[in-house]
Design a protein around this motif. Structure first.
Motif, short mmCIF file in Angstrom:
data_model
loop_
_atom_site.label_atom_id
_atom_site.label_comp_id
_atom_site.label_asym_id
_atom_site.label_seq_id
_atom_site.Cartn_x
_atom_site.Cartn_y
_atom_site.Cartn_z
N MET A 98 -21.47 -12.72 33.17
CA MET A 98 -20.11 -12.18 33.34
C MET A 98 -20.14 -10.76 33.87
N ARG A 99 -21.14 -9.98 33.50
CA ARG A 99 -21.26 -8.62 34.05
C ARG A 99 -21.64 -8.67 35.53
N TRP A 100 -22.45 -9.69 35.92
CA TRP A 100 -22.78 -9.87 37.34
C TRP A 100 -21.50 -10.21 38.11
N VAL A 101 -20.70 -11.12 37.56
CA VAL A 101 -19.43 -11.49 38.19
C VAL A 101 -18.55 -10.25 38.34
N GLN A 102 -18.51 -9.43 37.31
CA GLN A 102 -17.65 -8.24 37.31
C GLN A 102 -18.09 -7.23 38.35
N THR A 103 -19.40 -7.01 38.52
CA THR A 103 -19.87 -5.89 39.32
C THR A 103 -20.57 -6.25 40.62
N GLU A 104 -21.15 -7.45 40.71
CA GLU A 104 -22.00 -7.74 41.86
C GLU A 104 -21.63 -8.97 42.67
N GLN A 105 -20.83 -9.87 42.11
CA GLN A 105 -20.51 -11.11 42.84
C GLN A 105 -19.88 -10.75 44.17
N PRO A 106 -20.39 -11.31 45.28
CA PRO A 106 -19.83 -10.98 46.59
C PRO A 106 -18.33 -11.31 46.67
N ALA A 107 -17.60 -10.45 47.35
CA ALA A 107 -16.14 -10.61 47.46
C ALA A 107 -15.76 -11.91 48.17
N ASP A 108 -16.64 -12.42 49.03
CA ASP A 108 -16.31 -13.64 49.76
C ASP A 108 -16.83 -14.91 49.07
N PHE A 109 -17.33 -14.78 47.84
CA PHE A 109 -17.82 -15.92 47.07
C PHE A 109 -16.65 -16.86 46.78
N PRO A 110 -16.72 -18.12 47.19
CA PRO A 110 -15.59 -19.04 46.98
C PRO A 110 -15.29 -19.20 45.49
N SER A 111 -14.08 -18.89 45.10
CA SER A 111 -13.71 -18.97 43.68
C SER A 111 -12.21 -18.81 43.52
N LEU A 112 -11.72 -19.23 42.37
CA LEU A 112 -10.31 -19.00 42.03
C LEU A 112 -10.04 -17.51 41.96
N ARG A 113 -11.03 -16.76 41.51
CA ARG A 113 -10.91 -15.31 41.44
C ARG A 113 -10.54 -14.74 42.81
N ARG A 114 -11.24 -15.18 43.84
CA ARG A 114 -10.97 -14.70 45.20
C ARG A 114 -9.59 -15.15 45.67
N LEU A 115 -9.26 -16.41 45.40
CA LEU A 115 -7.98 -16.97 45.83
C LEU A 115 -6.79 -16.18 45.28
N LEU A 116 -6.85 -15.83 43.99
CA LEU A 116 -5.74 -15.12 43.35
C LEU A 116 -5.86 -13.60 43.42
N GLY A 117 -7.03 -13.10 43.81
CA GLY A 117 -7.24 -11.65 43.81
C GLY A 117 -7.49 -11.11 42.41
N MET A 118 -8.10 -11.93 41.56
CA MET A 118 -8.34 -11.56 40.16
C MET A 118 -9.48 -10.53 40.06
N ARG A 119 -9.30 -9.58 39.17
CA ARG A 119 -10.32 -8.57 38.89
C ARG A 119 -10.82 -8.72 37.45
N PHE A 120 -12.10 -8.51 37.25
CA PHE A 120 -12.66 -8.46 35.89
C PHE A 120 -12.76 -7.00 35.51
N ASP A 121 -11.79 -6.53 34.75
CA ASP A 121 -11.69 -5.11 34.41
C ASP A 121 -12.64 -4.72 33.30
N GLU A 122 -12.80 -5.59 32.31
CA GLU A 122 -13.68 -5.29 31.17
C GLU A 122 -14.40 -6.56 30.76
N VAL A 123 -15.68 -6.40 30.45
CA VAL A 123 -16.50 -7.51 29.96
C VAL A 123 -17.41 -6.96 28.88
#
Length: 151
Positions: free
Chosen positions: A15-40
């Motif tokens: 989850m910390r990798w998703v929060q800080t390092e996952q590429p912005a163009d990685f296909p995901s619901l996160r990218r589709l909605l523009g979701m940010r992981f603010d705290e983990v």
């Protein structure tokens, strides 16, 4: 990072990798909605999104599915932070209570998920969605099935 390397991470590390390092163009619901992981952190996660006109229901306010998605994500990711490497989860039940509508005009919606209990087979968590003024939009509980590591 390769799939093998990712599967070797604990839930919190992943989850910390998703929060800080996952590429912005990685296909995901996160990218589709523009979701940010603010705290983990262990047993807790906070995700947020800026509302947009595409989130509108037929009445012109944010569709309840957006709040449900934020809640499912925040609570599920909170559960994930408590799991060992290779162990997964899936949502068994999601109960959402809607309190008020949110506008689609770019306001920030934040969802916080907190683990209540994490056992060998199931986990429970609770969550809240608030707007940028701290007004409660929705709250929820979830039950997740813990999926043992394979291999």
């Amino acid at each position: 990072m390769t799939t093998e390397e990712l599967s070797a991470l604990s839930g919190l590390e992943l989850m910390r990798w998703v929060q800080t390092e996952q590429p912005a163009d990685f296909p995901s619901l996160r990218r589709l909605l523009g979701m940010r992981f603010d705290e983990v952190e262990h047993g807790r996660s906070v995700v947020s999104v800026d509302t947009q006109p595409d989130f509108a229901n037929t009445l012109g306010t944010v569709h309840g599915g957006i709040a449900a998605t934020l809640l499912d994500t925040a609570m599920g990711c909170a559960v994930h932070t408590t799991l060992a490497a290779g162990v997964g989860y899936t949502t068994l039940e999601l109960k959402v209570n809607y309190v008020r509508a949110a506008g689609t005009d770019g306001r920030i919606l934040s969802a916080e998920g907190t683990v209540i209990h994490c056992g060998r087979r199931t986990a429970t968590a609770e969550g809240r969605v608030v707007d940028e003024r701290g007004k409660l939009i929705a709250h929820a509980t979830t039950t997740c099935l813990i999926l043992p590591a394979t291999g």
